[in-house]
Write a protein that holds these residues in place. Sequence first.
Motif, PDB file in Angstrom:
ATOM      1  N   PHE A  53       0.892  -1.412   0.176  1.00 45.25           N
ATOM      2  CA  PHE A  53      -0.030   0.093  -0.072  1.00 45.25           C
ATOM      3  C   PHE A  53       1.062   1.295   0.061  1.00 45.25           C
ATOM      4  CE2 PHE A  53      -2.206   3.243   2.268  1.00 45.25           C
ATOM      5  CZ  PHE A  53      -3.486   3.423   1.686  1.00 45.25           C
ATOM      6  N   ASN A  54       0.725   2.161  -0.766  1.00 45.29           N
ATOM      7  CA  ASN A  54       1.321   3.578  -1.240  1.00 45.29           C
ATOM      8  C   ASN A  54       0.962   4.501   0.190  1.00 45.29           C
ATOM      9  OD1 ASN A  54       1.961   5.666  -3.716  1.00 45.29           O
ATOM     10  ND2 ASN A  54       3.158   5.355  -1.992  1.00 45.29           N
ATOM     11  N   ASN A  55       1.600   4.416   1.113  1.00 50.22           N
ATOM     12  CA  ASN A  55       1.198   5.426   2.273  1.00 50.22           C
ATOM     13  C   ASN A  55       1.676   6.713   2.135  1.00 50.22           C
ATOM     14  OD1 ASN A  55       3.885   5.770   3.204  1.00 50.22           O
ATOM     15  ND2 ASN A  55       3.775   3.512   3.847  1.00 50.22           N
ATOM     16  N   THR A  56       2.724   7.078   1.110  1.00 53.48           N
ATOM     17  CA  THR A  56       3.130   8.421   0.999  1.00 53.48           C
ATOM     18  C   THR A  56       2.996   8.712  -0.397  1.00 53.48           C
ATOM     19  OG1 THR A  56       4.259   8.311   3.088  1.00 53.48           O
ATOM     20  CG2 THR A  56       4.774  10.073   1.677  1.00 53.48           C
ATOM     21  N   SER A 101      10.476   0.291   0.576  1.00 49.18           N
ATOM     22  CA  SER A 101      10.782   1.426   1.363  1.00 49.18           C
ATOM     23  C   SER A 101       9.712   2.119   2.049  1.00 49.18           C
ATOM     24  CB  SER A 101      10.937   2.614   0.237  1.00 49.18           C
ATOM     25  OG  SER A 101       9.513   3.350  -0.190  1.00 49.18           O
ATOM     26  N   ASN A 102       9.888   2.905   2.866  1.00 49.51           N
ATOM     27  CA  ASN A 102       8.947   3.464   4.144  1.00 49.51           C
ATOM     28  C   ASN A 102       7.799   4.041   3.380  1.00 49.51           C
ATOM     29  OD1 ASN A 102      10.745   5.360   3.213  1.00 49.51           O
ATOM     30  ND2 ASN A 102      10.164   6.996   4.974  1.00 49.51           N
ATOM     31  N   HIS A 103       7.815   4.235   2.390  1.00 48.87           N
ATOM     32  CA  HIS A 103       6.444   4.874   1.373  1.00 48.87           C
ATOM     33  C   HIS A 103       5.603   3.951   1.313  1.00 48.87           C
ATOM     34  CE1 HIS A 103       9.334   8.563   0.186  1.00 48.87           C
ATOM     35  NE2 HIS A 103       8.715   8.746   1.553  1.00 48.87           N
ATOM     36  N   LEU A 104       5.857   2.615   1.552  1.00 48.62           N
ATOM     37  CA  LEU A 104       5.032   1.592   1.365  1.00 48.62           C
ATOM     38  C   LEU A 104       4.731   0.720   2.512  1.00 48.62           C
ATOM     39  CD1 LEU A 104       6.706  -0.049  -1.973  1.00 48.62           C
ATOM     40  CD2 LEU A 104       4.786   1.572  -1.864  1.00 48.62           C
ATOM     41  N   THR A 105       3.471   0.166   2.715  1.00 47.88           N
ATOM     42  CA  THR A 105       2.941  -0.509   3.679  1.00 47.88           C
ATOM     43  C   THR A 105       2.905  -1.891   3.213  1.00 47.88           C
ATOM     44  OG1 THR A 105       2.191   1.407   5.181  1.00 47.88           O
ATOM     45  CG2 THR A 105       1.545  -0.829   5.903  1.00 47.88           C
ATOM     46  N   ARG A 106       3.550  -3.034   4.033  1.00 54.54           N
ATOM     47  CA  ARG A 106       3.183  -4.222   3.432  1.00 54.54           C
ATOM     48  C   ARG A 106       2.034  -4.842   4.395  1.00 54.54           C
ATOM     49  NH1 ARG A 106       8.066  -8.166   5.057  1.00 54.54           N
ATOM     50  NH2 ARG A 106       6.999  -7.862   6.980  1.00 54.54           N
ATOM     51  N   MET A 107       1.241  -5.417   3.827  1.00 58.07           N
ATOM     52  CA  MET A 107       0.154  -6.100   4.499  1.00 58.07           C
ATOM     53  C   MET A 107      -0.142  -7.583   4.291  1.00 58.07           C
ATOM     54  SD  MET A 107      -3.283  -3.260   4.436  1.00 58.07           S
ATOM     55  CE  MET A 107      -2.829  -3.132   2.600  1.00 58.07           C
ATOM     56  N   GLY A 122      -2.397   5.907  -2.001  1.00 57.79           N
ATOM     57  CA  GLY A 122      -3.251   4.896  -1.803  1.00 57.79           C
ATOM     58  C   GLY A 122      -3.161   3.919  -2.820  1.00 57.79           C
ATOM     59  N   LYS A 123      -2.125   4.032  -3.929  1.00 55.91           N
ATOM     60  CA  LYS A 123      -2.101   3.122  -5.013  1.00 55.91           C
ATOM     61  C   LYS A 123      -1.609   1.820  -4.088  1.00 55.91           C
ATOM     62  CE  LYS A 123       1.544   4.922  -7.066  1.00 55.91           C
ATOM     63  NZ  LYS A 123       2.471   4.881  -8.118  1.00 55.91           N
ATOM     64  N   THR A 124      -2.223   0.478  -4.580  1.00 57.07           N
ATOM     65  CA  THR A 124      -1.945  -0.836  -4.063  1.00 57.07           C
ATOM     66  C   THR A 124      -1.646  -1.764  -4.956  1.00 57.07           C
ATOM     67  OG1 THR A 124      -3.829  -0.079  -2.342  1.00 57.07           O
ATOM     68  CG2 THR A 124      -3.055  -2.409  -2.404  1.00 57.07           C
ATOM     69  N   ALA A 125      -0.769  -2.691  -4.817  1.00 57.79           N
ATOM     70  CA  ALA A 125      -0.475  -3.697  -5.441  1.00 57.79           C
ATOM     71  C   ALA A 125      -0.105  -4.877  -4.730  1.00 57.79           C
ATOM     72  CB  ALA A 125       0.664  -3.363  -6.460  1.00 57.79           C
ATOM     73  N   ILE A 126      -0.201  -6.209  -5.498  1.00 56.68           N
ATOM     74  CA  ILE A 126       0.458  -7.500  -4.789  1.00 56.68           C
ATOM     75  C   ILE A 126       1.668  -7.774  -5.407  1.00 56.68           C
ATOM     76  CG2 ILE A 126      -0.196  -9.959  -4.689  1.00 56.68           C
ATOM     77  CD1 ILE A 126      -3.017  -9.339  -4.294  1.00 56.68           C
ATOM     78  N   PHE A 127       2.636  -8.064  -4.451  1.00 52.69           N
ATOM     79  CA  PHE A 127       3.735  -8.638  -4.924  1.00 52.69           C
ATOM     80  C   PHE A 127       3.468 -10.120  -5.405  1.00 52.69           C
ATOM     81  CE2 PHE A 127       7.769 -11.059  -3.896  1.00 52.69           C
ATOM     82  CZ  PHE A 127       8.496 -10.121  -4.803  1.00 52.69           C
ATOM     83  N   ARG A 128       3.888 -10.312  -6.797  1.00 54.75           N
ATOM     84  CA  ARG A 128       3.824 -11.632  -7.066  1.00 54.75           C
ATOM     85  C   ARG A 128       4.918 -12.569  -7.471  1.00 54.75           C
ATOM     86  NH1 ARG A 128      -0.185  -8.182  -9.280  1.00 54.75           N
ATOM     87  NH2 ARG A 128      -2.510  -9.023  -8.981  1.00 54.75           N
ATOM     88  N   GLY A 129       5.980 -12.214  -6.683  1.00 55.78           N
ATOM     89  CA  GLY A 129       7.208 -12.960  -7.081  1.00 55.78           C
ATOM     90  C   GLY A 129       8.094 -12.380  -8.047  1.00 55.78           C
ATOM     91  N   GLU A 130       8.025 -11.034  -8.404  1.00 55.52           N
ATOM     92  CA  GLU A 130       8.497 -10.565  -9.435  1.00 55.52           C
ATOM     93  C   GLU A 130       9.721 -10.448  -9.344  1.00 55.52           C
ATOM     94  OE1 GLU A 130       4.482  -8.778  -9.651  1.00 55.52           O
ATOM     95  OE2 GLU A 130       5.923  -9.222  -8.204  1.00 55.52           O
ATOM     96  N   PHE A 131      10.515 -10.602  -8.082  1.00 59.30           N
ATOM     97  CA  PHE A 131      11.985 -10.601  -7.835  1.00 59.30           C
ATOM     98  C   PHE A 131      12.179 -11.686  -6.690  1.00 59.30           C
ATOM     99  CE2 PHE A 131      11.152  -6.245  -8.949  1.00 59.30           C
ATOM    100  CZ  PHE A 131      11.893  -6.111  -9.806  1.00 59.30           C
ATOM    101  N   SER A 132      13.310 -12.371  -6.808  1.00 63.49           N
ATOM    102  CA  SER A 132      13.493 -13.495  -5.896  1.00 63.49           C
ATOM    103  C   SER A 132      13.981 -12.970  -4.391  1.00 63.49           C
ATOM    104  CB  SER A 132      14.593 -14.444  -6.221  1.00 63.49           C
ATOM    105  OG  SER A 132      15.852 -13.668  -6.463  1.00 63.49           O
ATOM    106  N   LYS A 133      14.443 -11.877  -4.346  1.00 63.07           N
ATOM    107  CA  LYS A 133      14.717 -11.355  -3.030  1.00 63.07           C
ATOM    108  C   LYS A 133      14.523  -9.664  -3.282  1.00 63.07           C
ATOM    109  CE  LYS A 133      18.346 -11.001   0.602  1.00 63.07           C
ATOM    110  NZ  LYS A 133      19.583 -11.296   1.084  1.00 63.07           N
ATOM    111  N   CYS A 134      13.670  -9.374  -2.427  1.00 64.37           N
ATOM    112  CA  CYS A 134      13.280  -8.144  -2.405  1.00 64.37           C
ATOM    113  C   CYS A 134      12.571  -7.290  -1.194  1.00 64.37           C
ATOM    114  CB  CYS A 134      12.158  -7.866  -3.609  1.00 64.37           C
ATOM    115  SG  CYS A 134      11.196  -6.408  -4.272  1.00 64.37           S
ATOM    116  N   VAL A 135      12.939  -6.023  -1.261  1.00 67.20           N
ATOM    117  CA  VAL A 135      12.309  -5.235   0.160  1.00 67.20           C
ATOM    118  C   VAL A 135      11.654  -4.055  -0.422  1.00 67.20           C
ATOM    119  CG1 VAL A 135      14.377  -6.030   1.703  1.00 67.20           C
ATOM    120  CG2 VAL A 135      14.484  -4.023   0.406  1.00 67.20           C
TER     121      VAL A 135
END
Length: 433
Positions: A301-304, A326-332, A311-324
Motif C-alpha cells: 500500500f502506497n502510504n506516501t 521503502s518506508n513509503h509503502l506498507t506491507r500487509m 493509496g495505490k495498491t499492488a500485490i507482490f507476485r514474486g517479480e524478484f527472488s529477493k526484494c524489500v
Amino acid sequence: MINAFKFYKEEKFKETPIGKVPKDWEVIKLKGHVNIETGKRAKGGALDKGSIASIGGEHLDNEGNIRWNNMKFISEDFYKSLKHGKVKEGDILLVKDGATTGKVALVRNLKYERAAVNEHVFIIRSITNRLLNEFLFYFLFSRKGQIQIRTRFHGIIGGITKRDLETVLMPLPPLEEQKAIAHILSTVDRAIQKTNEIIEKVKRLKKGLMQELLTKGIGHKEFKDTEIGRIPKEWRVVKLKEVVLEAKPGFPCGKRDENGVIQLRMNSIDTEGWINPDAYVKVPPPKNVEEYLLKPGDILFNNTNSVDLIGKTAIFRGEFSKCVYSNHLTRMRVNPSKVIPEWILYVFIRKWHLGIFKAICHPHVHQAGINKGDLLNLKIPLPSLEEQEKIIRMILTIDKKLKAEIKKKEKLKRIKRALMDLLLTGRIRVKVN
C-alpha cells in the motif's frame, strides 16, 4: 506499405558535430529552416468551457501526442486577436518552460476546429521544402534530439528560448528518405495508438466490473444499507485490522549499492494493482533485512505520495527472488481464513478510483500521507471466502487481458526506440522500391 521500402546497412560515414552520419546527409541548424512561435496568456486566464482549445504544456503526453481531455479554452475575441500561436494540423509543439521543458508532440489531428498554444508552448514549422515537419518531430522526440534540447535549458527547473532552439543541430537526409523514415515510425505510432485505445477500453470494463461485483456480488437478491454503501445482506462490514495479520511500513534509504538488495518504492506500483519490474533501486541491505523481505501474496500500500496518487495498491507476485520495500509503502499480510489478498487489492483499487484515500490522507508539503492507524481502521465489505474467490477469478480474467495489452504496448515502444536510433542516425538506410 512498409514492404515498399528497401533497407540496407550504411557503410560510408562522415564525422560531424553531432556524431557520424552518412556521407550524403547534411547537418543543419534549425535556424533558417523552421519558424518558431508561441502564444500568449488570455487576460484572466483560460476558460473551463468553450470551442477554441488552449493547449498548454500539461496537454502534451510522453508519447508525442496531444491530450485533448481536460482541455482549457479561449474566447473568440482573444483567438481573433492572436498574431501568433494558432495551431494547425502537422505542427510540432514543444514545452518551452517549467518542469516538462522539452516535451514534444505532433498535432496529427485537431479535435477542435480551432486551437492555440499558450505562453508555455512553442509551435515549430518547417519553412523549407527540404525539411519534412514529421521527420523533424521524430528527431526532436528522439534520444539525440532530447539531449540537445536539455543541454540548452536555463534556470532551476528548466526553460528554453527561441534562440536556443534555433541552434539545435540535426541530420538532414534526402527528402524521399525523410518521408520513408517518417512513414515507418508513424506506422509504429498508429499501432501504439490502437493498443492504447484497447487498454483504455479494458480499463473501463475492469472498473465497471469491479463496481458491479464489489458492491452487488454474485446472485444476491437482498441488500442492506451500511456505512460504506449498499451491499448484499449476507456480507459483513469489517475494519481492515480484523482481517490482516500485519501492516508493516518499510525502511528509508538514500544510499545506492549496485550489489545491494532490490528495494521497491512508490513509483514501483501502478494504478492497476501491478508491480512495475523496471522501477526499483538497489540499496545496502539493513542488518534486519529479513524483516522486510517480500513474499508472493504480500499487499503493498502506497502510504506516501502526491494527493492524487496516494493509496495505490499492488500485490507482490514474486517479480524478484529477493526484494524489500521503502518506508513509503506498507506491507500487509492477510489472515487467509478470512480474506484473500486479491480481495483487499480490488477493494482498495476501487477506493482509489472513488477518491477515498485522497479524502482521508494528511497533506504535507508536496506530498500527503496515510498513517498505519487510519489504514487499519478502514472499513471494507467482506463476503464469504468462496464468493471472494469467484469474484476474483472474474476480475482477474480482465486483468490478464489488460496486462497483455500493456506488455504489447511496451514492446511496440521498444521497437520504435530501436528504429529511431537506427533510422535517424543513418546506420540503417531506407529506399523506396
